[in-house]
Write a protein that holds these residues in place. Sequence first.
Motif, short mmCIF file in Angstrom:
data_model
loop_
_atom_site.label_atom_id
_atom_site.label_comp_id
_atom_site.label_asym_id
_atom_site.label_seq_id
_atom_site.Cartn_x
_atom_site.Cartn_y
_atom_site.Cartn_z
N UNK A 143 -29.20 -25.90 55.00
CA UNK A 143 -28.92 -26.16 53.53
C UNK A 143 -28.01 -27.23 53.32
N UNK A 144 -26.97 -27.05 53.72
CA UNK A 144 -25.91 -28.10 53.65
C UNK A 144 -26.40 -29.56 53.74
N UNK A 145 -27.12 -29.63 54.89
CA UNK A 145 -27.67 -31.09 55.16
C UNK A 145 -28.56 -31.44 54.04
N UNK A 146 -29.49 -30.52 53.55
CA UNK A 146 -30.30 -30.84 52.28
C UNK A 146 -29.50 -31.15 51.04
N UNK A 147 -28.67 -30.35 50.88
CA UNK A 147 -27.60 -30.67 49.81
C UNK A 147 -27.02 -32.14 50.21
N UNK A 148 -26.70 -32.40 51.17
CA UNK A 148 -26.03 -33.87 51.62
C UNK A 148 -27.08 -34.92 51.10
N UNK A 149 -28.48 -34.60 51.53
CA UNK A 149 -29.44 -35.48 51.29
C UNK A 149 -29.56 -35.81 49.67
N UNK A 150 -29.55 -34.70 48.95
CA UNK A 150 -29.51 -34.91 47.64
C UNK A 150 -28.54 -35.62 47.05
N UNK A 151 -27.26 -35.68 47.58
CA UNK A 151 -26.02 -36.13 47.15
C UNK A 151 -26.09 -37.75 47.46
N UNK A 152 -26.70 -37.87 48.58
CA UNK A 152 -26.81 -39.33 49.15
C UNK A 152 -27.75 -40.25 48.28
N UNK A 153 -28.88 -39.20 47.63
CA UNK A 153 -29.53 -39.99 46.55
C UNK A 153 -29.17 -40.06 44.97
N UNK A 154 -27.87 -39.67 45.00
CA UNK A 154 -27.18 -39.67 43.77
C UNK A 154 -27.15 -38.54 42.81
#
Lengths: 152, 502
Positions: B332-343
């Motif tokens: 889930x932390x990685x998915x959170x990271x992916x969200x953040x990468x997309x701003x």
Amino acid sequence: MSRPTRRYHAEKAVAALLLLAGTIFSFGGYRYGLGSMRHWGAGAFPFVCGLALIVLSVVCLCSAAKGREAGTGSVWRGMGAIAAGMAGFAAIIGSWGLLPATFLLASLSGIGTGKLKVRHILALAASLCLLMYLLFVILLRLPLPIFRGTYG
Amino acid sequence: MDNLLASLALGAGTALALSNVLYCFLGVMAGTFIGVLPGIGPLAAISMLLPITFYLEPAAAIIMLAGVYYGAEYGGSITSILLNLPGTTSSAVTCLDGYPLSQQGRASMALFMTAMASFLGSTVGILAMILFSPLLARFALDFGPWEYFSVMLLGLICAAVIASGSAIKGLMMVALGLLLGTVGTDVNSGTLRYTFGMYELFDGIDLIVLAMGLFGIAEVFFVLRHPADPKAGVARVSLREMLPHRSEMRRSPAPVLRGSILGSLVGALPGTGQTVAAYLSYALEKLVSRRPEKFGSGAIEGIMAPESANNAAAQTAFIPTLVLGIPGSATMALILGALMIHGISPGSALMNENSELFWGLIMSFWVGNVLLLVLNVPLIRIWVAMLGIRREILHVAIVCFICVGVYTVNHSPLDILFVLAFGIVGYAFKLAGFQPAPLLVGFILGPMMEEQLRRAMLLSGGDLGRFIERPISATVLAIALALTLLLMGRQLVALRSRKTNG
């Protein structure tokens, strides 16, 4: 009185090893510092868990069950061959690459099963090399050294 | 209500856009195949696919990654059933009854029922997400470190319950798992614990290394000693063989319902996740069952409950991640990271500011689960065909997959030697009648428990009484205590009867 079986010895041996592990972790925890009730130190949690493991291991040692041993096969030859294959894989994958390492691992593991003929083992090892290459290098595009530092 | 319907319509519009359906399909398909490969779990799969999603629209990227995540959950249970190798940690519990079914030649039925349980569990999880998302978010916000610690403690006791055989052994495995979880750098003080100067251990023992050693390699060693009956496990795959017996059909809906509800609840609590959901539901089924002795030898409830629970939890695990910004697991932390990468910053504002993405994602879960069902029922034949391969060949292939898979995670040859060491330890455990599954639960929950416990003690000024002053924590601890007493009682009775029998 029934004669203690192998499983009974295995159970006692594992309980003794876990008792040792609990002692090492507790001792380590004590050395890392226990802190206070308010500020738990770095060693407090492993210290408590280690003590719990010690108590449980002692209970287990006292109540080890004399179970039946159902195994028939000889495991040492197979385990030795697979262990040698894995150690060989770890030793050469960095310098020789994925294909030689997989070939070595598959060949030694194949010998370890004790039921495959040499030509079958070689064919299996070659097929697995191809499969690993296709799956990990071509399909998943992972940066793995394929052969002596050549990347896919 | 109108607001909710409007949100759902908005979400359906996003999820059913052709490109998003395509990415969802790619995600669940990649996830299933990756979940089937032992050694590569959803964590590794999402890390591998993360760079690809940089080039996609945020909604498509997250829909695809989420598809990989729950696709891998399903894929993980396939190898649990067929080979006794859990592709993911949450499917480890499915091995307990799934593998015996497979050995009885009923693998196709087990896979079919798993697909059904997963689909139904996910559907309940998605419904829970739609209806209770805001409410569950508020409930989780009420949780302090005391409640988190108590819930995790309960999870550990449950892990010991599921270990068939001795409860003492289950608790020993849990304690060892907790201790192994402390290896590495202490996050609070920076102290290096039990690393013995090896820098590879500074980040702790890798979960994949531990799981592959204890389950994968140990199983291969174990089979060398206990050669399987060559006729065992060869299953026929007609539609008739896929269907359960009438009595099994009758015994399935209740575990699925209980598992789905429990999974939805547990999944929504950050830090607990699918693994705890699966174990809790298995333990619950064993407790409420009229024939608990059948568990571990191919009981249908033993696969239906944990599979529906872990899939429901896989869906509701998105609630704390998206609504609170607290990832419940590394994946889930990685998915959170992916969200953040997309701003996109997750948090309570996400539901309002990015409602199209939020509701689109929720609706895509359902699309993804329908796709998984459509994809997997025809594939059962292929998965079961794996059982027709000679065991020796399969084992050599498994060893190769494990070694190459583990090496790809950190590119560290030392990891392979750790896998070997854990394999030997796991083999010794199996020989002595110790189940490795509770160890894994202790290992995963250990670091989180330690953090919550230290936080709780700091906030309460060192007062342990706070754990029983808070109602939720007190209730959960009381359940944990009752379970422990039950376990100990059962153990004592078994010991006494053994002594009387001589």
